[in-house]
Design an enzyme around this catalytic site. Structure first.
Site, PDB file in Angstrom:
ATOM      1  N   GLU A 276       5.190  -3.244   0.697  1.00 29.50           N
ATOM      2  CA  GLU A 276       5.803  -3.377  -1.230  1.00 29.50           C
ATOM      3  C   GLU A 276       4.845  -1.411  -1.053  1.00 29.50           C
ATOM      4  OE1 GLU A 276       7.070  -5.280  -3.516  1.00 29.50           O
ATOM      5  OE2 GLU A 276       8.076  -6.898  -2.390  1.00 29.50           O
TER       6      GLU A 276
ATOM      7  N   CYS B  95       0.636  -0.148  -8.906  1.00 28.72           N
ATOM      8  CA  CYS B  95       2.183   0.571  -8.085  1.00 28.72           C
ATOM      9  C   CYS B  95       2.721   0.320  -9.454  1.00 28.72           C
ATOM     10  CB  CYS B  95       2.597  -0.149  -7.400  1.00 28.72           C
ATOM     11  SG  CYS B  95       2.634  -2.216  -7.484  1.00 28.72           S
TER      12      CYS B  95
ATOM     13  N   VAL C  90       0.402   4.215   5.524  1.00 30.21           N
ATOM     14  CA  VAL C  90       0.114   3.351   6.282  1.00 30.21           C
ATOM     15  C   VAL C  90       1.451   2.581   6.416  1.00 30.21           C
ATOM     16  CG1 VAL C  90      -1.524   1.129   6.805  1.00 30.21           C
ATOM     17  CG2 VAL C  90      -2.237   2.989   5.600  1.00 30.21           C
ATOM     18  N   GLY C  91       2.072   2.375   6.020  1.00 29.12           N
ATOM     19  CA  GLY C  91       3.431   1.966   5.871  1.00 29.12           C
ATOM     20  C   GLY C  91       4.588   2.173   7.245  1.00 29.12           C
TER      21      GLY C  91
ATOM     22  N   GLY D 108       0.212  -0.677   0.377  1.00 28.78           N
ATOM     23  CA  GLY D 108       0.031   0.113   0.072  1.00 28.78           C
ATOM     24  C   GLY D 108       0.750   1.316   0.599  1.00 28.78           C
TER      25      GLY D 108
HETATM   26  P1  NAD Z   1      -5.672   0.787   0.955  1.00 31.11           P
HETATM   27  O1  NAD Z   1      -5.811   2.237   1.345  1.00 31.11           O
HETATM   28  O2  NAD Z   1      -6.397   0.143   0.577  1.00 31.11           O
HETATM   29  O3  NAD Z   1      -4.430   1.004   1.953  1.00 31.11           O
HETATM   30  C1  NAD Z   1      -3.653   0.108   2.023  1.00 31.11           C
HETATM   31  C2  NAD Z   1      -4.224  -1.279   3.653  1.00 31.11           C
HETATM   32  O4  NAD Z   1      -3.509  -0.189   4.354  1.00 31.11           O
HETATM   33  C3  NAD Z   1      -5.729  -1.647   3.269  1.00 31.11           C
HETATM   34  O5  NAD Z   1      -5.375  -2.820   3.744  1.00 31.11           O
HETATM   35  C4  NAD Z   1      -6.058  -0.364   4.013  1.00 31.11           C
HETATM   36  O6  NAD Z   1      -7.447  -0.955   5.455  1.00 31.11           O
HETATM   37  C5  NAD Z   1      -4.677  -0.511   5.036  1.00 31.11           C
HETATM   38  N1  NAD Z   1      -5.095   0.734   5.788  1.00 31.11           N
HETATM   39  C6  NAD Z   1      -5.821   1.853   6.157  1.00 31.11           C
HETATM   40  N2  NAD Z   1      -5.147   2.975   6.567  1.00 31.11           N
HETATM   41  C7  NAD Z   1      -4.720   2.252   7.306  1.00 31.11           C
HETATM   42  C8  NAD Z   1      -4.366   3.353   8.673  1.00 31.11           C
HETATM   43  N3  NAD Z   1      -4.795   4.092   9.070  1.00 31.11           N
HETATM   44  N4  NAD Z   1      -4.080   2.101   9.554  1.00 31.11           N
HETATM   45  C9  NAD Z   1      -3.327   0.011   9.094  1.00 31.11           C
HETATM   46  N5  NAD Z   1      -3.850   0.381   7.973  1.00 31.11           N
HETATM   47  C10 NAD Z   1      -4.515   1.058   7.623  1.00 31.11           C
HETATM   48  O7  NAD Z   1      -4.428   1.352  -0.647  1.00 31.11           O
HETATM   49  P2  NAD Z   1      -3.705   2.561  -0.794  1.00 31.11           P
HETATM   50  O8  NAD Z   1      -2.289   2.924   0.326  1.00 31.11           O
HETATM   51  O9  NAD Z   1      -4.166   3.676  -1.017  1.00 31.11           O
HETATM   52  O10 NAD Z   1      -2.982   1.594  -1.571  1.00 31.11           O
HETATM   53  C11 NAD Z   1      -2.182   2.324  -2.822  1.00 31.11           C
HETATM   54  C12 NAD Z   1      -0.736   2.650  -2.745  1.00 31.11           C
HETATM   55  O11 NAD Z   1       0.161   1.471  -2.391  1.00 31.11           O
HETATM   56  C13 NAD Z   1       0.067   3.613  -3.834  1.00 31.11           C
HETATM   57  O12 NAD Z   1       1.300   4.164  -3.599  1.00 31.11           O
HETATM   58  C14 NAD Z   1       0.460   2.226  -4.626  1.00 31.11           C
HETATM   59  O13 NAD Z   1       2.000   2.298  -5.209  1.00 31.11           O
HETATM   60  C15 NAD Z   1       0.968   1.409  -3.446  1.00 31.11           C
HETATM   61  N6  NAD Z   1       0.779  -0.013  -4.013  1.00 31.11           N
HETATM   62  C16 NAD Z   1       1.906  -0.967  -4.163  1.00 31.11           C
HETATM   63  C17 NAD Z   1       2.139  -2.159  -4.594  1.00 31.11           C
HETATM   64  C18 NAD Z   1       3.853  -2.593  -4.123  1.00 31.11           C
HETATM   65  O14 NAD Z   1       3.808  -4.261  -4.551  1.00 31.11           O
HETATM   66  N7  NAD Z   1       4.800  -2.010  -4.087  1.00 31.11           N
HETATM   67  C19 NAD Z   1       1.198  -3.046  -5.184  1.00 31.11           C
HETATM   68  C20 NAD Z   1      -0.113  -1.856  -5.155  1.00 31.11           C
HETATM   69  C21 NAD Z   1      -0.487  -1.064  -4.522  1.00 31.11           C
END
Ligand code: NAD
Length: 464
Positions: free
Chosen positions: A212, A246, A194-195, A190
């Site tokens: 990731e 991503c 959040v990471g 993600g």
């Molecule tokens: P998202 O909003 O679905 O969040 C990812 C996860 O984090 C979800 O399961 C969500 O429930 C959880 N989450 C959200 N807020 C949270 C919080 N405050 N505390 C704990 N957990 C929480 O996804 P996103 O972040 O919008 O995803 C998009 C990003 O992910 C982009 O930056 C994209 O580049 C990246 N991405 C990376 C890859 C990869 O393989 N490297 C793949 C897909 C997406």
């Protein structure tokens, strides 16, 4: 809302793991085969869910989600025995006779947190690694892809062993509750915000993590390649899943001369891929929610529209759009776009392009279109990114033996193929040395006689 069941689920899986359910190769194979069976037998349920969440076409769902995971399962099944096999390594002469081996062992209970953009593939592809490694696992799908999340919650327990594998649905609140538990590995896909939350929570338990993440993956095109061919590859990779990928090329760098040829070629490529009426074309997806739609529309003012630009809020539809962007600090060039807007950004020359990329966060991928070996070499040596491809955006993730992951802001750790198995395994060092003959007393143990001193110095000298 969390119903308080999370600690019980984690305890249950830990119990399953401690009982040794997940360790035998036969269990791992059985689960991988069941996963494949689920994806084949229930493909239409998953395709429907992906269409509901993201307007994904059935073909694209097969190509990038269902079929992709089946490919990972088959690869794991083909190589599992060799991945699991202990590897012998050489013990130094000073401690001979001895045998040294690396024995892969499962870590325990893993937590997999998935995002919404490839909501099936990014939930299940890490799970393939966890099962292959013999771990128990919780998968937390994204609440922003609710249909896929519900399908996983319904079907996974019907096919996989509930004693060791669970789906926990929910958003930030449930994820926070999960993160308060102790896991043996956390695999998060993600955004970086959040990471950081995940990394902080993991630090409390010293849990190893894979992150990731995303970022702005650049494409660079020079005058040595045919603009139409480059434009088609870039447009395909960019507008797949309506740009919500991503590893999509985020923007394109080129000299004025190159961009002047690339702009019409991009418009032509979009037409080739999606025809005149993109909105009615079932091959083209939709934006995941209103907030992302509004964010993406706001970028359209950051440059001059070269192609596309049409949108419809009711459907969350944004046409594949190419934007000529002059301001390198505009929002569209600061944020990860994550949608169907492709900026073309002019650079003075190759040096300027490399400086542009090397001076920013390390991207998940960089895509270079040049037939000049010197240019390719400079991108390889002078920039850092999770992956670098020449003429092949996105395709690196189809090669199971290439590590898939980021560097710096784009993530840490990598998976796919054997690496997925290694991510969820511990490599245990196992050394066996017979007690007789006693080779240590006469050599490296006190009392240190002159002879031992000479031996030790001789031995260390050889090591240097
Ligand atoms: P998202 O909003 O679905 O969040 C990812 C996860 O984090 C979800 O399961 C969500 O429930 C959880 N989450 C959200 N807020 C949270 C919080 N405050 N505390 C704990 N957990 C929480 O996804 P996103 O972040 O919008 O995803 C998009 C990003 O992910 C982009 O930056 C994209 O580049 C990246 N991405 C990376 C890859 C990869 O393989 N490297 C793949 C897909 C997406």
């Amino acid at each position: 809302m969390s119903d308080g069941s999370i600690p019980t689920i984690v305890t249950g899986l830990r119990h399953g793991f401690r009982q040794g359910i997940t360790r035998p190769e036969a269990w791992r194979r059985g689960q991988l085969e069941a996963l494949r069976r689920m994806l084949q037998e229930r493909a239409s349920d998953f395709e429907a869910a992906l269409a509901a969440d993201l307007g994904k076409s059935g073909t694209e769902a097969q190509l990038t989600e269902i079929g992709f995971v089946i490919g990972e399962v088959d690869h794991a099944l083909a190589h599992l025995s060799s991945w699991m096999r202990p590897r012998r390594v050489t013990a130094p002469p000073a401690i001979q006779p001895a045998s040294a081996r690396i024995v892969p062992e499962p870590l325990g209970v893993a937590l997999i947190i998935a995002p919404w953009n490839y909501p099936l593939m990014l939930a299940l592809s890490p799970l393939v690694g966890a099962i292959a490694a013999g771990d128990a696992a919780i998968v937390k799908p994204s609440e922003l892809a609710p249909a896929t999340s519900a399908a996983l919650a319904l079907l996974v327990p019907q096919y996989l062993d509930r004693r060791a594998i669970a789906i926990v649905e929910g958003g930030a609140e449930e994820t926070a509750e999960l993160l308060a538990q102790r896991f043996d590995h956390i695999f998060y896909t993600g955004g970086g915000r959040v990471g950081r939350i995940v990394a902080r929570a993991a630090a409390e338990h010293l849990t190893p993590i894979t992150l990731e993440l995303g970022g702005k993956s650049p494409a660079y095109v020079d005058g040595t390649v045919a603009p139409a061919a480059a434009a088609k590859r870039i447009a395909w990779a960019k507008f797949l899943n309506a740009g919500q990928t991503c590893v999509a090329p985020d923007y394109v760098l080129g000299t004025r001369e190159t961009l002047d040829r690339l702009a019409p070629a991009s418009a032509g490529a979009i037409h080739d891929l999606y025809g005149n009426a993109v909105r009615r074309n079932p091959d083209y997806g939709r934006i995941v929610n209103d907030a992302h739609f509004e964010r993406l529309v706001s970028y359209l003012g950051d440059g001059e529209i070269v192609a596309g630009g049409g949108r419809d809020a009711a459907e969350r539809f944004i046409e594949p759009t190419v934007l000529s962007v002059a301001d390198r600090d505009s929002a569209v060039m600061r944020d990860e776009i994550f949608g169907p807007v492709l900026p073309l950004v002019e650079v003075a020359d190759l040096d300027d392009a490399i400086d542009f990329v090397a001076g920013r966060d390390k991207p998940l991928a960089a895509y270079v279109f040049s037939d000049d070996a010197g240019v390719r070499q400079r991108w390889t040596a002078e920039t850092s990114s999770g992956a670098l491809t020449f003429g092949a955006p996105i395709l690196h993730l189809t090669v199971p033996d290439l590590p898939f992951g980021g560097v710096g802001e784009s993530g840490q750790g990598a998976y796919h193929g054997e690496r997925s198995f290694r991510v969820f395994s511990h490599e245990k060092a196992v050394l066996a040395k017979p007690l007789t003959p006693d080779t240590l007393g006469p050599t490296i143990m006190p009392p240190f006689t002159g002879r031992k001193d000479r031996l030790v110095r001789q031995w260390l000298g050889r090591l240097r």
